[in-house]
Design a protein around this motif. Structure first.
Motif, PDB file in Angstrom:
ATOM      1  N   ALA A 235       0.850  -1.185   0.000  1.00 40.50           N
ATOM      2  CA  ALA A 235       0.000   0.000   0.000  1.00 40.50           C
ATOM      3  C   ALA A 235       0.885   1.234   0.000  1.00 40.50           C
ATOM      4  O   ALA A 235       1.986   1.226   0.565  1.00 40.50           O
ATOM      5  CB  ALA A 235      -0.913   0.008   1.220  1.00 40.50           C
ATOM      6  N   GLU A 292       4.122  -3.146   2.908  1.00 40.69           N
ATOM      7  CA  GLU A 292       3.710  -4.404   2.289  1.00 40.69           C
ATOM      8  C   GLU A 292       3.420  -5.446   3.361  1.00 40.69           C
ATOM      9  O   GLU A 292       4.172  -5.593   4.323  1.00 40.69           O
ATOM     10  CB  GLU A 292       4.791  -4.930   1.342  1.00 40.69           C
ATOM     11  CG  GLU A 292       4.356  -6.193   0.606  1.00 40.69           C
ATOM     12  CD  GLU A 292       5.328  -6.617  -0.473  1.00 40.69           C
ATOM     13  OE1 GLU A 292       5.080  -6.280  -1.643  1.00 40.69           O
ATOM     14  OE2 GLU A 292       6.343  -7.257  -0.144  1.00 40.69           O
ATOM     15  N   CYS A 300      -4.086 -10.524   4.479  1.00 41.95           N
ATOM     16  CA  CYS A 300      -3.625  -9.240   3.937  1.00 41.95           C
ATOM     17  C   CYS A 300      -4.674  -8.155   4.161  1.00 41.95           C
ATOM     18  O   CYS A 300      -4.351  -7.026   4.575  1.00 41.95           O
ATOM     19  CB  CYS A 300      -3.318  -9.371   2.447  1.00 41.95           C
ATOM     20  SG  CYS A 300      -1.830 -10.333   2.066  1.00 41.95           S
ATOM     21  N   LEU A 304      -3.943  -4.873   6.442  1.00 42.33           N
ATOM     22  CA  LEU A 304      -3.995  -3.568   5.780  1.00 42.33           C
ATOM     23  C   LEU A 304      -5.056  -2.679   6.416  1.00 42.33           C
ATOM     24  O   LEU A 304      -4.880  -1.452   6.511  1.00 42.33           O
ATOM     25  CB  LEU A 304      -4.259  -3.746   4.292  1.00 42.33           C
ATOM     26  CG  LEU A 304      -3.081  -4.266   3.469  1.00 42.33           C
ATOM     27  CD1 LEU A 304      -3.526  -4.648   2.065  1.00 42.33           C
ATOM     28  CD2 LEU A 304      -1.955  -3.222   3.400  1.00 42.33           C
ATOM     29  N   GLU A 308      -4.239   0.914   7.920  1.00 39.18           N
ATOM     30  CA  GLU A 308      -4.953   2.094   7.431  1.00 39.18           C
ATOM     31  C   GLU A 308      -5.580   2.860   8.592  1.00 39.18           C
ATOM     32  O   GLU A 308      -5.558   4.098   8.621  1.00 39.18           O
ATOM     33  CB  GLU A 308      -6.025   1.679   6.430  1.00 39.18           C
ATOM     34  CG  GLU A 308      -6.771   2.864   5.823  1.00 39.18           C
ATOM     35  CD  GLU A 308      -7.736   2.455   4.729  1.00 39.18           C
ATOM     36  OE1 GLU A 308      -8.589   3.291   4.372  1.00 39.18           O
ATOM     37  OE2 GLU A 308      -7.629   1.320   4.227  1.00 39.18           O
ATOM     38  N   VAL A 321      -4.084   1.111  -2.036  1.00 37.25           N
ATOM     39  CA  VAL A 321      -3.709  -0.286  -1.860  1.00 37.25           C
ATOM     40  C   VAL A 321      -3.639  -0.956  -3.226  1.00 37.25           C
ATOM     41  O   VAL A 321      -4.545  -0.794  -4.054  1.00 37.25           O
ATOM     42  CB  VAL A 321      -4.728  -1.025  -0.963  1.00 37.25           C
ATOM     43  CG1 VAL A 321      -4.361  -2.493  -0.840  1.00 37.25           C
ATOM     44  CG2 VAL A 321      -4.809  -0.373   0.406  1.00 37.25           C
TER      45      VAL A 321
END
Length: 477
Positions: A235, A292, A300, A304, A308, A321
């Motif tokens: 991302a 990453e 994942c 993520l 975020e 992303v």
């Protein structure tokens, strides 16, 4: 020259032809390089501001040939500078006029791969990336991934304990090295470590890794190979200030999240790299993180989402992303080509120091001030997750005094790293670049103890002698 070199030994220079004659029967004819034009290709490494013409260059093809060359040089008092691919950014492979270059570039075989036990044995002239290439068909890879991995050799990786973008999760070379074949200064061949997880006795392997070619020549290495993850997604997060990006990095690590990689680029680096790679980097950002994660799609997504959520506390200007393998490849192409892209527009010095991640905001601000005070630009590209900094100090080599200003700025930055609780080098080594700064990191008693260890392996100081330790006050055997 700002960095001093020892005065060449006149006796060795006077005996050059005799020394070359003694080397001729030890290797193939094409493996001994003696003409000035051919030797010129070996007079520098990645620290191109400094050049020294070697006495000769020897490129053996086997451990036995390396042993014979080392035994001859030891008997005749000839200094030896080990060389992999010459990508050292700290001047670790720069020659001396009274020394031969001993390169392992011809030693490129994969000797054995054991997928069941996750190990591979390779010759040390093999490139870093070639190991992954040799095992990828079975879903394995070799984890350390320095930016020069397409060119740099395992020998150089071991000498400098190289890392790379993914060392945050997988560690640096020492965490992925199980054993070496080491040719010592007198030609003795020693096997250290092996294909097992641990060895009895002292951890000599840990001593060899990072020793910058001063304790012996590594001709073979046994390395750990790993099963590749199910998937990976990077991302991009843009920020309006370097302080926010640094604080976000520290917050992610403090939350106990360990991405596979977390890379930082400031505005200068973003613009330089985007002009070259066109990876879709946010041109309006003052700083950017590439973060990453890897695992299954569900893993994942979950990681993520957590990242975020943390990033949104630090006023991001953009969050993107990757949605495809092509997009992921473009993101990493940009990061991997950052140094080359910078070289297209300017001369630069690539620094290498480490700091505690909590000090990132302060240190980034100070780096900018140090360079601005000297009228220089700086592009920051580094491994943010483990605090391994790589400021690129831009200068014009054609302007008198500019190189010296850049080196002075680099010295201040490295001293800053030590002051905030870090150290002089994360993965580039000391070489000639940081040699005199070792006194800033260590007391004399500490340096003396390190030199005593060196003396055990090479009491005549024939191996890479101009590197690592300050030229004055050396504790010879």
């Amino acid at each position: 020259m700002s960095i001093a070199f020892p005065t060449p030994d006149p006796d060795i220079l006077a005996r050059r032809e005799t020394i070359i004659a003694g080397l001729r029967p030890l290797v193939a004819a094409e493996a001994l390089i003696v003409t000035e034009d051919e030797r010129r290709a070996f007079e520098t490494d990645g620290l191109t501001a400094y050049r020294k013409m070697p006495l000769a260059v020897v490129l053996p093809s086997t451990t036995a040939e390396v042993s014979a060359v080392m035994a001859y040089c030891h008997a005749n008092g000839v200094r030896v500078v080990a060389r992999g691919a010459g990508t050292s950014l700290a001047g670790g492979a720069i020659a001396q006029e009274d020394a031969i270059i001993l390169g392992v570039a011809k030693m490129t075989r994969v000797l054995d791969v054991d997928f069941e036990n996750r190990v591979a044995r390779v010759e040390s002239g093999l490139t870093n990336l070639a190991i992954s290439g040799a095992v990828s068909h079975e879903g394995f890879f070799y984890a350390p991934d320095p930016s020069s991995q397409l060119a740099c050799t395992i020998a150089g990786n071991i000498a400098m304990n190289s890392g790379g973008a993914h060392c945050l999760k997988y560690g640096v070379t020492t965490n992925n090295l199980l054993g070496v074949t080491l040719v010592m200064s007198d030609g003795t061949v020693a096997e250290i470590g092996g294909a097992h997880l641990d060895s009895a006795g002292y951890d000599l392997l840990g001593l060899i890794c990072g020793s910058e070619g001063q304790l012996g020549i590594v001709t073979e290495a046994t390395v750990r190979i790993l099963r590749a993850a199910e998937g990976a997604r990077p991302a991009l997060v843009g920020f309006s200030s370097v302080e926010d990006a640094g604080a976000c990095t520290a917050a992610i690590i403090a939350a106990g999240i360990i991405p596979v990689a977390m890379e930082y680029m400031d505005r200068e680096a973003i613009l330089i790299t985007e002009d070259f790679a066109q990876a879709g980097y946010p041109r309006d950002a003052e700083a950017m993180l590439i973060i990453e994660v890897e695992g299954s799609d569900e893993e994942c997504e979950a990681m993520l989402a957590r990242i975020e959520a943390i990033a949104r506390d630090y006023r991001p200007t953009s969050i993107r992303v990757s949605k495809s393998e092509a997009e992921s490849a473009a993101i990493w192409k940009g990061r991997k080509s950052a140094f080359g892209a910078t070289g297209r527009i300017s001369d630069y010095i690539c620094m290498d120091g480490t700091i505690p991640t909590g000090q990132l905001p302060l240190v980034l601000e100070r780096i900018g001030a140090i360079c601005a005070d000297k009228g220089l630009r700086v592009a920051n590209v580094f491994h943010a997750g483990d605090g391994n900094l790589h400021p690129l100090i831009l200068f014009d080599i054609n302007k008198p005094g500019e190189l010296q200003k850049a080196e002075a700025a680099g010295d201040e930055i490295l001293k800053l790293c030590v002051e905030v609780g870090g150290c002089l080098t994360g993965e580039h080594g000391v070489g000639i670049e940081k040699r005199e700064l070792m006194r800033f990191q260590y007391a004399q008693v500490d340096l003396d103890q390190q030199m005593r260890v060196r003396n055990v392996f090479d009491p005549k100081w024939l191996m890479n002698p101009a590197k690592v330790f300050p030229l004055e006050g050396r504790l010879t055997a």
